[in-house]
Design a protein around this motif. Sequence first.
Motif, PDB file in Angstrom:
ATOM      1  N   ILE A 200      17.621  -5.624   3.319  1.00  0.00           N
ATOM      2  CA  ILE A 200      16.356  -6.147   2.714  1.00  0.00           C
ATOM      3  C   ILE A 200      15.294  -5.623   3.429  1.00  0.00           C
ATOM      4  N   ARG A 201      15.138  -4.612   4.158  1.00  0.00           N
ATOM      5  CA  ARG A 201      14.007  -4.416   4.125  1.00  0.00           C
ATOM      6  C   ARG A 201      13.958  -2.993   2.548  1.00  0.00           C
ATOM      7  N   GLU A 202      15.308  -3.260   1.718  1.00  0.00           N
ATOM      8  CA  GLU A 202      14.896  -2.136   0.377  1.00  0.00           C
ATOM      9  C   GLU A 202      14.628  -3.506  -0.724  1.00  0.00           C
ATOM     10  N   LYS A 203      14.807  -4.764  -0.318  1.00  0.00           N
ATOM     11  CA  LYS A 203      14.801  -5.573  -1.385  1.00  0.00           C
ATOM     12  C   LYS A 203      13.206  -6.035  -1.326  1.00  0.00           C
ATOM     13  N   LEU A 204      12.719  -5.896   0.212  1.00  0.00           N
ATOM     14  CA  LEU A 204      11.105  -6.009   0.156  1.00  0.00           C
ATOM     15  C   LEU A 204      10.447  -5.254  -0.513  1.00  0.00           C
ATOM     16  N   SER A 205      10.874  -3.289  -0.318  1.00  0.00           N
ATOM     17  CA  SER A 205      10.571  -2.569  -1.256  1.00  0.00           C
ATOM     18  C   SER A 205      10.067  -2.745  -2.451  1.00  0.00           C
ATOM     19  N   GLU A 206      10.670  -3.457  -2.957  1.00  0.00           N
ATOM     20  CA  GLU A 206      10.807  -3.000  -4.963  1.00  0.00           C
ATOM     21  C   GLU A 206      10.159  -4.697  -4.657  1.00  0.00           C
ATOM     22  N   ARG A 207       9.501  -5.431  -4.334  1.00  0.00           N
ATOM     23  CA  ARG A 207       8.870  -6.270  -5.035  1.00  0.00           C
ATOM     24  C   ARG A 207       7.206  -5.997  -4.124  1.00  0.00           C
ATOM     25  N   THR A 208       6.946  -5.274  -3.936  1.00  0.00           N
ATOM     26  CA  THR A 208       5.558  -4.002  -3.181  1.00  0.00           C
ATOM     27  C   THR A 208       4.987  -3.694  -4.558  1.00  0.00           C
ATOM     28  N   GLU A 209       3.469  -3.420  -4.415  1.00  0.00           N
ATOM     29  CA  GLU A 209       3.286  -2.754  -5.716  1.00  0.00           C
ATOM     30  C   GLU A 209       2.552  -1.867  -6.200  1.00  0.00           C
ATOM     31  N   SER A 210       3.392  -0.572  -4.481  1.00  0.00           N
ATOM     32  CA  SER A 210       1.788   0.688  -4.062  1.00  0.00           C
ATOM     33  C   SER A 210       3.168   1.453  -3.855  1.00  0.00           C
ATOM     34  N   SER A 211       3.076   2.731  -4.035  1.00  0.00           N
ATOM     35  CA  SER A 211       3.529   3.027  -2.774  1.00  0.00           C
ATOM     36  C   SER A 211       3.118   2.973  -1.018  1.00  0.00           C
ATOM     37  N   LEU A 212       1.993   2.806  -0.740  1.00  0.00           N
ATOM     38  CA  LEU A 212       1.431   2.215   0.477  1.00  0.00           C
ATOM     39  C   LEU A 212       2.145   1.561   0.810  1.00  0.00           C
ATOM     40  N   GLY A 213       2.286   0.317  -0.656  1.00  0.00           N
ATOM     41  CA  GLY A 213       3.685  -1.062   0.793  1.00  0.00           C
ATOM     42  C   GLY A 213       4.531  -0.450   0.523  1.00  0.00           C
ATOM     43  N   LYS A 214       4.972  -0.530  -0.001  1.00  0.00           N
ATOM     44  CA  LYS A 214       6.764   0.040  -0.058  1.00  0.00           C
ATOM     45  C   LYS A 214       7.018   1.450   1.308  1.00  0.00           C
ATOM     46  N   GLU A 215       5.219   1.789   2.016  1.00  0.00           N
ATOM     47  CA  GLU A 215       6.074   3.214   3.506  1.00  0.00           C
ATOM     48  C   GLU A 215       5.719   1.805   3.847  1.00  0.00           C
ATOM     49  N   LEU A 216       5.370   0.851   3.852  1.00  0.00           N
ATOM     50  CA  LEU A 216       4.376  -0.123   5.153  1.00  0.00           C
ATOM     51  C   LEU A 216       5.952  -0.955   5.338  1.00  0.00           C
ATOM     52  N   ALA A 217       7.002  -0.857   3.700  1.00  0.00           N
ATOM     53  CA  ALA A 217       8.510  -1.955   3.942  1.00  0.00           C
ATOM     54  C   ALA A 217       9.386  -1.193   4.642  1.00  0.00           C
TER      55      ALA A 217
ATOM     56  N   LEU B  80      17.024 -11.099  12.945  1.00  0.00           N
ATOM     57  CA  LEU B  80      16.110 -10.155  12.678  1.00  0.00           C
ATOM     58  C   LEU B  80      15.485  -9.911  11.428  1.00  0.00           C
ATOM     59  N   MET B  81      15.157 -11.039  10.519  1.00  0.00           N
ATOM     60  CA  MET B  81      14.575 -11.224   9.540  1.00  0.00           C
ATOM     61  C   MET B  81      13.595 -11.831  10.221  1.00  0.00           C
ATOM     62  N   GLY B  82      13.606 -13.287  11.092  1.00  0.00           N
ATOM     63  CA  GLY B  82      12.462 -13.805  11.546  1.00  0.00           C
ATOM     64  C   GLY B  82      11.590 -13.176  12.257  1.00  0.00           C
ATOM     65  N   GLN B  83      12.686 -12.505  13.707  1.00  0.00           N
ATOM     66  CA  GLN B  83      11.760 -11.389  13.959  1.00  0.00           C
ATOM     67  C   GLN B  83      11.049 -10.406  13.177  1.00  0.00           C
ATOM     68  N   SER B  84      11.023 -10.471  11.994  1.00  0.00           N
ATOM     69  CA  SER B  84      10.526  -9.354  11.609  1.00  0.00           C
ATOM     70  C   SER B  84       9.686  -9.908  10.462  1.00  0.00           C
ATOM     71  N   GLY B  85       8.999 -11.066  10.391  1.00  0.00           N
ATOM     72  CA  GLY B  85       7.680 -12.212  10.483  1.00  0.00           C
ATOM     73  C   GLY B  85       8.375 -12.087   8.703  1.00  0.00           C
ATOM     74  N   LEU B  86       9.515 -12.041   8.194  1.00  0.00           N
ATOM     75  CA  LEU B  86      10.222 -12.329   6.955  1.00  0.00           C
ATOM     76  C   LEU B  86      10.347 -14.203   7.389  1.00  0.00           C
ATOM     77  N   HIS B  87      10.244 -14.813   6.490  1.00  0.00           N
ATOM     78  CA  HIS B  87      10.677 -16.563   6.288  1.00  0.00           C
ATOM     79  C   HIS B  87      12.344 -16.167   5.759  1.00  0.00           C
ATOM     80  N   ILE B  88      12.768 -16.927   6.431  1.00  0.00           N
ATOM     81  CA  ILE B  88      14.467 -17.132   6.143  1.00  0.00           C
ATOM     82  C   ILE B  88      14.976 -17.914   5.496  1.00  0.00           C
ATOM     83  N   PRO B  89      15.974 -17.404   4.366  1.00  0.00           N
ATOM     84  CA  PRO B  89      17.060 -18.347   3.532  1.00  0.00           C
ATOM     85  C   PRO B  89      17.035 -19.527   4.097  1.00  0.00           C
ATOM     86  N   ALA B  90      16.974 -20.603   4.419  1.00  0.00           N
ATOM     87  CA  ALA B  90      17.689 -22.292   5.138  1.00  0.00           C
ATOM     88  C   ALA B  90      16.439 -22.994   5.169  1.00  0.00           C
TER      89      ALA B  90
END
Length: 791
Positions: free
Chosen positions: A14-31, A353-363
Amino acid sequence: MNLKSLKVLEFYKIREKLSERTESSLGKELASVLVPAVSVSEIEHLQKETGEALSLLMKRGTPPLYGIHAIASDVKRAELGGMLSPSALLKIGESLRVSRALKSYMRESREDKTDSYTIIGDLIDTLSVYKHIEESINNAIIGENEISDNASSTLRNIRRQIRSKNDGIREKLNSMISSSTYKKYLQDSIITMRDGRYVIPVKQENRSSVPGLVHDISSSGATAFVEPMAVVELNNELRELEIKEREEIERILLELSSYVAEEAEGIRGNELILSRIDFAFAKGKLALDMKATQPILNDRGLINIKKARHPLLTGKVVPIDVYLGGDFNTLIITGPNTGGKTVTLKTVGLLTLMGQSGLHIPADFNSQLAVFDQVFADIGDEQSIEQSLSTFSSHMTNIVQIFAELKTNSLVLFDELGAGTDPVEGAALAMAILDQLKNRQIRTLATTHYSQLKVYALTSDNVKNASVEFDVETLSPTYKLLIGVPGKSNAFEISKRLGLPEHIINQARELVSQENIEFEDVLQAMDRDRRMAEENKLEAEKIKKEIEALRAEMERERKKLEETREKIIQKAREEALQIVRSAKESSDLLAGELRDLAAELDKEKARRLQEAQDMIREELKNRESAAGNGIKEVISNKPPKNLMAGESVEVLTLNQKGIVLTPPDDKQNVDVQIGIMKVTVKLSTLRRCKDEQPTVAQRGGKTSLGAKSKTIKTELDLRGKNIEEGILEVDKYLDDAYVSGLKEVFIIHGKGTGALREGIKQYMKTHRHVMTMRAGKYGEGGDGVTVVELK
């Protein structure tokens, strides 16, 4: 959070999918370093941030995030007095442009005033804008290694001189290589560069024939690259101009670097904010792509996920409903292999885990997630040859580690609990483990094949069975999770469908204990009843939806008819009032004319009546005089018998014809209408006119009265009218009824508030044609009708 569980539940994907949607190396680092939080307030803040990003993406589209760079080291170099390269300055300029563009993006987003965007809006508000630095960099630098002529007037002038000098040198050399004097000495008729100076290729044997400086020899030694003496001075001047250009460029870069150094702190602050904004919008993009929703968080251990889908599954995914932590804390899922039991465990764990990471869930919307301090997962066959561990040993090693790290507020996921060893011992061990977790109020989900655990769930408090549905007809799972229903192994049915001989299946049935067979039969009956209940429920829901749709349609039609009715009534009222006003005006005018005419007629009638009376008195006097003189009064030989009102008679004493108004009274007096005069005479002075037809006037009068009496009704309906309209109609109706000779009429005014009834009664009390009036009796309309007796 347990790192092994993050790996087992595939949180890193899930973190990899999140990183793919960032626009910068800074955003990828946070993801890439995202981990679940354990504070409810912190998670709610992160969830709200994701929700704001998703809302902005849906309403305003993708924000202008391209151009965010890691510029902290370059800013630090400038702050220390160093000169930044054109590429470093370009990165800083692009970051400044993104900051300014984001402010414009947020300003336009806030214009509709439907959302406040307090988190992302506040982040963007704290960005600093340095437009003068951004414009200075953009005007001066047009590429990573290219400075614009517009950087300074000095640089523009130097480059103009360089172009002019280049043109002069080329023109000089072109004249040499094209001349017949030098052409024979050249290897090729071209102009080239060596060490930044213009040269021509001269054959080695003709080197002395072309005076100049040799800058290079070809690898074969056949060609010498000579700078002719005619252009040496021009090349020197060109080199000096190039040095001046380089010095001016360095001055410009130092000046731009000093601008950056002056605002170093603000520019570094922008970098941190932009990285956070990029990360937030990456979360929003992931939620949009997954069709995810914001969960409702709680710290009570309550899980209620609706229509949940595993985010890493592709194709057609069957959503599941899972709830835990309310009436029960332990859920035991049973069913055949490949039925989706493990996917259910992973879905619950990963969505937590996604919910506690601040990510919305597919539900579905309003799904609830509990916030846990730890999530433990023992899932999959982790048999290790290197460590000499069997499947059972590997599972038990994980379980021992889980119990060592277990906290009260934890979620534990067991896949095939107790498997890999003797079924009796494994089932007993599984029940003991579940008992320990249940006694500590730990939220637990476990999958199993053991029938003993199904019975354990049925007979234990705070434990619930669940199963993954399996279609025996198609030999395939439906992946639907059924909570409250234990799963059936279906081993005999599946074997039979696959073609195993019937006698083998029957022998296997005999080997199974009677209790197990009865238990499986009970499960089969429960599953059959459940299917029927589900079908009935679906049919009922379908009918309910159709009824609701019909009700909504009827309500729309009712409102539409009501609106139309109100419009028609309002229009009718307006038209009626207009008619009443017009009629009143006409009647007032006609009444005036009639009053004038009546006055004239009364005068004429009085005059004629006076003349008739005078004439009759004169006639009577003559009769009396004649009688006094011995002349006998004229008397009929045969006085009329049974004389009725309306008959024509001849008054012998007056020698006039008239109409009988009343029959003879006791004194044999008869009232007779002669012309416009009414007289009382003796019956003995009358003679019946037998053959005479009524006069034209009489015929006309009777015809008019007859026509009127045929058309006039004995009742008048005033319902729905106001008092003014009712009085106008009553007045006209009573006139017509009186002329028609009606003696009793019915005025229908309805009951209602009683205002119309009282108003009509008050008016009729003084009406000239009304003798008496009363309320209607039973069968006549009661208080809704007034019965009027006419004079």
